[in-house]
Design an enzyme around this catalytic site. Sequence first.
Site, PDB file in Angstrom:
ATOM      1  CB  THR A 149      43.536  38.099  33.190  1.00 16.68           C
ATOM      2  OG1 THR A 149      44.804  38.744  33.337  1.00 16.68           O
ATOM      3  CG2 THR A 149      42.719  38.288  34.456  1.00 16.68           C
TER       4      THR A 149
ATOM      5  CG  ASN B 181      42.672  34.430  37.476  1.00 21.35           C
ATOM      6  OD1 ASN B 181      42.894  34.366  38.680  1.00 21.35           O
ATOM      7  ND2 ASN B 181      43.033  35.469  36.749  1.00 21.35           N
TER       8      ASN B 181
ATOM      9  NE  ARG C 140      45.638  33.590  35.365  1.00 26.51           N
ATOM     10  CZ  ARG C 140      46.268  34.769  35.360  1.00 26.51           C
ATOM     11  NH1 ARG C 140      46.731  35.264  34.234  1.00 26.51           N
ATOM     12  NH2 ARG C 140      46.441  35.429  36.493  1.00 26.51           N
TER      13      ARG C 140
ATOM     14  CG  PHE D 200      37.450  43.110  39.223  1.00 31.33           C
ATOM     15  CD1 PHE D 200      38.623  42.905  39.933  1.00 31.33           C
ATOM     16  CD2 PHE D 200      37.531  43.767  37.996  1.00 31.33           C
ATOM     17  CE1 PHE D 200      39.854  43.341  39.441  1.00 31.33           C
ATOM     18  CE2 PHE D 200      38.758  44.204  37.490  1.00 31.33           C
ATOM     19  CZ  PHE D 200      39.920  43.995  38.222  1.00 31.33           C
TER      20      PHE D 200
ATOM     21  CE  LYS E 186      44.642  35.041  41.459  1.00 34.65           C
ATOM     22  NZ  LYS E 186      43.816  35.946  40.628  1.00 34.65           N
TER      23      LYS E 186
ATOM     24  NE  ARG F 211      52.288  39.487  32.843  1.00 36.41           N
ATOM     25  CZ  ARG F 211      51.205  39.715  33.592  1.00 36.41           C
ATOM     26  NH1 ARG F 211      51.193  39.384  34.879  1.00 36.41           N
ATOM     27  NH2 ARG F 211      50.124  40.240  33.070  1.00 36.41           N
TER      28      ARG F 211
ATOM     29  CD  GLU G  63      52.691  41.522  42.867  1.00 35.01           C
ATOM     30  OE1 GLU G  63      51.855  42.242  42.319  1.00 35.01           O
ATOM     31  OE2 GLU G  63      52.944  40.356  42.485  1.00 35.01           O
TER      32      GLU G  63
ATOM     33  CG  HIS H  81      48.895  37.496  41.441  1.00 32.23           C
ATOM     34  ND1 HIS H  81      48.372  38.569  40.773  1.00 32.23           N
ATOM     35  CD2 HIS H  81      50.103  37.894  41.932  1.00 32.23           C
ATOM     36  CE1 HIS H  81      49.234  39.592  40.860  1.00 32.23           C
ATOM     37  NE2 HIS H  81      50.285  39.203  41.561  1.00 32.23           N
TER      38      HIS H  81
ATOM     39  CE1 TYR I  19      45.376  40.720  42.768  1.00 34.52           C
ATOM     40  CE2 TYR I  19      44.404  39.633  44.677  1.00 34.52           C
ATOM     41  CZ  TYR I  19      45.051  39.559  43.446  1.00 34.52           C
ATOM     42  OH  TYR I  19      45.353  38.335  42.905  1.00 34.52           O
TER      43      TYR I  19
HETATM   44  P1  CMP Z   1      45.283  38.677  39.013  1.00 38.26           P
HETATM   45  O1  CMP Z   1      46.325  38.408  37.989  1.00 38.26           O
HETATM   46  O2  CMP Z   1      45.504  38.151  40.371  1.00 38.26           O
HETATM   47  O3  CMP Z   1      45.054  40.259  39.108  1.00 38.26           O
HETATM   48  C1  CMP Z   1      43.822  40.842  39.464  1.00 38.26           C
HETATM   49  C2  CMP Z   1      42.715  39.846  39.609  1.00 38.26           C
HETATM   50  O4  CMP Z   1      41.403  40.365  39.576  1.00 38.26           O
HETATM   51  C3  CMP Z   1      42.740  38.884  38.438  1.00 38.26           C
HETATM   52  O5  CMP Z   1      43.877  38.064  38.477  1.00 38.26           O
HETATM   53  C4  CMP Z   1      41.395  38.171  38.630  1.00 38.26           C
HETATM   54  O6  CMP Z   1      41.457  37.183  39.638  1.00 38.26           O
HETATM   55  C5  CMP Z   1      40.519  39.313  39.171  1.00 38.26           C
HETATM   56  N1  CMP Z   1      39.547  39.812  38.199  1.00 38.26           N
HETATM   57  C6  CMP Z   1      38.217  39.668  38.299  1.00 38.26           C
HETATM   58  N2  CMP Z   1      37.595  40.249  37.284  1.00 38.26           N
HETATM   59  C7  CMP Z   1      38.535  40.798  36.503  1.00 38.26           C
HETATM   60  C8  CMP Z   1      38.497  41.536  35.279  1.00 38.26           C
HETATM   61  N3  CMP Z   1      37.360  41.843  34.667  1.00 38.26           N
HETATM   62  N4  CMP Z   1      39.675  41.931  34.762  1.00 38.26           N
HETATM   63  C9  CMP Z   1      40.843  41.642  35.391  1.00 38.26           C
HETATM   64  N5  CMP Z   1      40.929  40.946  36.548  1.00 38.26           N
HETATM   65  C10 CMP Z   1      39.785  40.511  37.102  1.00 38.26           C
END
Ligand code: CMP
Length: 139
Positions: free
Chosen positions: A92, A113, A103, A58, A10, A86, A127, A116, A50
Site C-alpha cells: 500500500t 497509490n 506502486r 484518512f 486511481k 496484490r 467489489e 486498488h 471504502y
Molecule cells: P487501497 O488499497 O485502495 O485501500 C484503502 C486506501 O486508503 C489505500 O489504498 C490508500 O489509497 C488509502 N490510504 C491513505 N492512507 C492510508 C494509510 N495510512 N493506510 C492505508 N491506506 C491508506
Amino acid sequence: ATERTLSILKPDATRRNLTGKINAVFEEAGLRIVAQKRIKLSDEQAGAFYAVHKERPFYGSLVASMTSEPVVVQVLEGEGAVAKNREVMGATNPAQAADGTIRKLFAESIEANSVHGSDSLENAAIEIAFFFAQTEILP
Ligand code: CMP
C-alpha cells in the site's frame, strides 16, 4: 484456480496518462482484463466503496482524492488472480513496495497509490458486483 478480482486505476494514475502502462504490467503478469470502464465516482459511491475505512483518519481525504478525477474500474481474471494482482501492485505504501511493482514504479504517496485491488476472493466478488453487471464481464 481461475479467479476474478476488482482493480481500480486511481485518479493519480489516470491524470498522468498511465492507464496503458499499468495495464501492460497486469497483462505481462498473466492477468486478463475481462471488463473495464472509465468512470467518475460520486462522493456517495466512493464513500460506500471504502465504507470499511469509515473510522480511519484518512477516510475523508481518501474519498476526496478518489472523486477528484476519473478512475478506471476493471475486472482482472487469471490463475490465483486475487493474490497475483496484490503481488504486482506491491505494498500500500510505495515506500515499502518491492522493486518492479506498480506502486513502486508509479505511486505518488500512500494515498495516491495508483491502484486498488481486492484483498480476498470474497471481497473481490462484492467489489466486482459494486461496479459491474454480469453482462459487462466478457472473458
Ligand atoms: P487501497 O488499497 O485502495 O485501500 C484503502 C486506501 O486508503 C489505500 O489504498 C490508500 O489509497 C488509502 N490510504 C491513505 N492512507 C492510508 C494509510 N495510512 N493506510 C492505508 N491506506 C491508506
